[in-house]
Scaffold this motif. Structure first.
Motif, PDB file in Angstrom:
ATOM      1  N   UNK A 182       0.756  -0.684  -0.610  1.00  0.00           N
ATOM      2  CA  UNK A 182      -0.240   0.253  -0.045  1.00  0.00           C
ATOM      3  C   UNK A 182       1.251   1.166  -0.314  1.00  0.00           C
ATOM      4  N   UNK A 183       0.034   2.112  -0.424  1.00  0.00           N
ATOM      5  CA  UNK A 183       1.158   3.555  -0.027  1.00  0.00           C
ATOM      6  C   UNK A 183       0.239   4.066   1.743  1.00  0.00           C
ATOM      7  N   UNK A 184       1.062   4.089   2.178  1.00  0.00           N
ATOM      8  CA  UNK A 184       0.584   4.188   3.360  1.00  0.00           C
ATOM      9  C   UNK A 184       0.268   5.251   3.868  1.00  0.00           C
ATOM     10  N   UNK A 185       0.013   6.595   3.200  1.00  0.00           N
ATOM     11  CA  UNK A 185      -0.296   7.717   3.278  1.00  0.00           C
ATOM     12  C   UNK A 185      -2.014   7.609   2.468  1.00  0.00           C
ATOM     13  N   UNK A 186      -2.055   6.680   1.823  1.00  0.00           N
ATOM     14  CA  UNK A 186      -3.589   6.561   0.906  1.00  0.00           C
ATOM     15  C   UNK A 186      -4.220   5.829   2.254  1.00  0.00           C
ATOM     16  N   UNK A 187      -3.984   5.065   3.024  1.00  0.00           N
ATOM     17  CA  UNK A 187      -4.445   4.055   4.428  1.00  0.00           C
ATOM     18  C   UNK A 187      -4.580   4.503   5.799  1.00  0.00           C
ATOM     19  N   UNK A 188      -3.747   5.519   5.467  1.00  0.00           N
ATOM     20  CA  UNK A 188      -3.543   5.743   7.300  1.00  0.00           C
ATOM     21  C   UNK A 188      -4.059   7.019   7.616  1.00  0.00           C
ATOM     22  N   UNK A 189      -5.012   7.409   8.407  1.00  0.00           N
ATOM     23  CA  UNK A 189      -5.153   8.811   8.738  1.00  0.00           C
ATOM     24  C   UNK A 189      -4.128   9.702   9.323  1.00  0.00           C
ATOM     25  N   UNK A 190      -3.209   9.674   9.406  1.00  0.00           N
ATOM     26  CA  UNK A 190      -1.747   9.890   9.908  1.00  0.00           C
ATOM     27  C   UNK A 190      -0.842  10.461   9.103  1.00  0.00           C
ATOM     28  N   UNK A 191       0.037  10.949   9.602  1.00  0.00           N
ATOM     29  CA  UNK A 191       1.759  10.605   8.989  1.00  0.00           C
ATOM     30  C   UNK A 191       2.354   9.709   9.013  1.00  0.00           C
ATOM     31  N   UNK A 192       2.673   8.779   7.801  1.00  0.00           N
ATOM     32  CA  UNK A 192       3.345   7.365   8.624  1.00  0.00           C
ATOM     33  C   UNK A 192       4.473   7.122   9.171  1.00  0.00           C
ATOM     34  N   UNK A 193       4.970   7.940  10.030  1.00  0.00           N
ATOM     35  CA  UNK A 193       6.422   7.221  10.379  1.00  0.00           C
ATOM     36  C   UNK A 193       6.212   6.453  11.252  1.00  0.00           C
ATOM     37  N   UNK A 194       7.518   5.756  11.018  1.00  0.00           N
ATOM     38  CA  UNK A 194       7.899   4.175  11.789  1.00  0.00           C
ATOM     39  C   UNK A 194       6.655   4.302  13.428  1.00  0.00           C
ATOM     40  N   UNK A 195       7.013   5.654  14.176  1.00  0.00           N
ATOM     41  CA  UNK A 195       6.638   5.769  15.233  1.00  0.00           C
ATOM     42  C   UNK A 195       5.331   5.752  15.718  1.00  0.00           C
ATOM     43  N   UNK A 196       4.790   6.268  14.140  1.00  0.00           N
ATOM     44  CA  UNK A 196       3.008   6.736  14.056  1.00  0.00           C
ATOM     45  C   UNK A 196       2.573   4.896  14.188  1.00  0.00           C
ATOM     46  N   UNK A 197       2.840   4.202  12.931  1.00  0.00           N
ATOM     47  CA  UNK A 197       2.871   3.454  12.538  1.00  0.00           C
ATOM     48  C   UNK A 197       2.607   2.229  13.369  1.00  0.00           C
ATOM     49  N   UNK A 198       4.209   2.305  14.473  1.00  0.00           N
ATOM     50  CA  UNK A 198       3.772   1.223  15.240  1.00  0.00           C
ATOM     51  C   UNK A 198       2.701   1.439  16.554  1.00  0.00           C
ATOM     52  N   UNK A 199       2.065   3.067  16.686  1.00  0.00           N
ATOM     53  CA  UNK A 199       1.216   3.465  17.758  1.00  0.00           C
ATOM     54  C   UNK A 199      -0.012   2.470  17.045  1.00  0.00           C
ATOM     55  N   UNK A 200      -0.258   2.588  16.120  1.00  0.00           N
ATOM     56  CA  UNK A 200      -1.724   2.196  15.043  1.00  0.00           C
ATOM     57  C   UNK A 200      -1.391   0.831  15.521  1.00  0.00           C
ATOM     58  N   UNK A 201      -0.413  -0.174  15.375  1.00  0.00           N
ATOM     59  CA  UNK A 201      -0.729  -1.648  14.961  1.00  0.00           C
ATOM     60  C   UNK A 201      -0.954  -2.184  16.831  1.00  0.00           C
ATOM     61  N   UNK A 202      -0.291  -1.196  17.919  1.00  0.00           N
ATOM     62  CA  UNK A 202      -1.233  -1.942  18.808  1.00  0.00           C
ATOM     63  C   UNK A 202      -2.554  -1.445  19.471  1.00  0.00           C
ATOM     64  N   UNK A 203      -2.742  -0.043  18.586  1.00  0.00           N
ATOM     65  CA  UNK A 203      -3.771  -0.118  18.704  1.00  0.00           C
ATOM     66  C   UNK A 203      -5.673  -1.436  18.309  1.00  0.00           C
TER      67      UNK A 203
END
Length: 110
Positions: free
Chosen positions: A66-87
């Motif tokens: 995927x293009x992460x900017x198209x599927x996630x509602x936040x700036x797709x940094x590694x830090x933000x992706x890690x938080x999204x997965x935990x949630x």
């Protein structure tokens, strides 16, 4: 306490929205390595903390190829992706997202 750990490899692209000039603001891709850790005091009716297949489905269905900017509602940094997965993964308390060799971010619930 029971623990499970699942390592997942995905391919995905992103571009970062940054407050400073960086080549990372251009669309680029990584072969990400994601390590998801879940825990529970009790096992579910199937004798599991969280099914490994469910962990993979939650992460891969949304992020792989995927293009992460198209599927996630936040700036797709590694830090933000890690938080999204935990949630978004049941019983997940810690996630490490490695976007390239030597560069990873970890989010962990206190």
């Amino acid at each position: 306490m029971y623990f499970v750990k699942k390592r997942i490899e995905i391919s995905a692209a992103h571009r970062l929205n940054l407050s400073y000039p960086s080549k990372c603001t251009a669309l680029h891709g990584h072969n990400w390595i994601i390590t998801v850790e879940c825990r529970s005091k009790e096992l579910n009716a199937d004798g599991m903390v969280t099914d490994f297949t469910l962990i993979k489905e939650r992460v891969c269905a949304k992020l792989d190829h995927a293009v992460l900017n198209d599927v996630l509602p936040f700036n797709p940094t590694a830090e933000n992706i890690a938080r999204w997965i935990v949630e978004n993964v049941p019983n997940c308390f810690r996630c490490e997202v490695q976007e390239s060799e030597g560069n990873s971010a970890i989010y962990e619930i206190d």
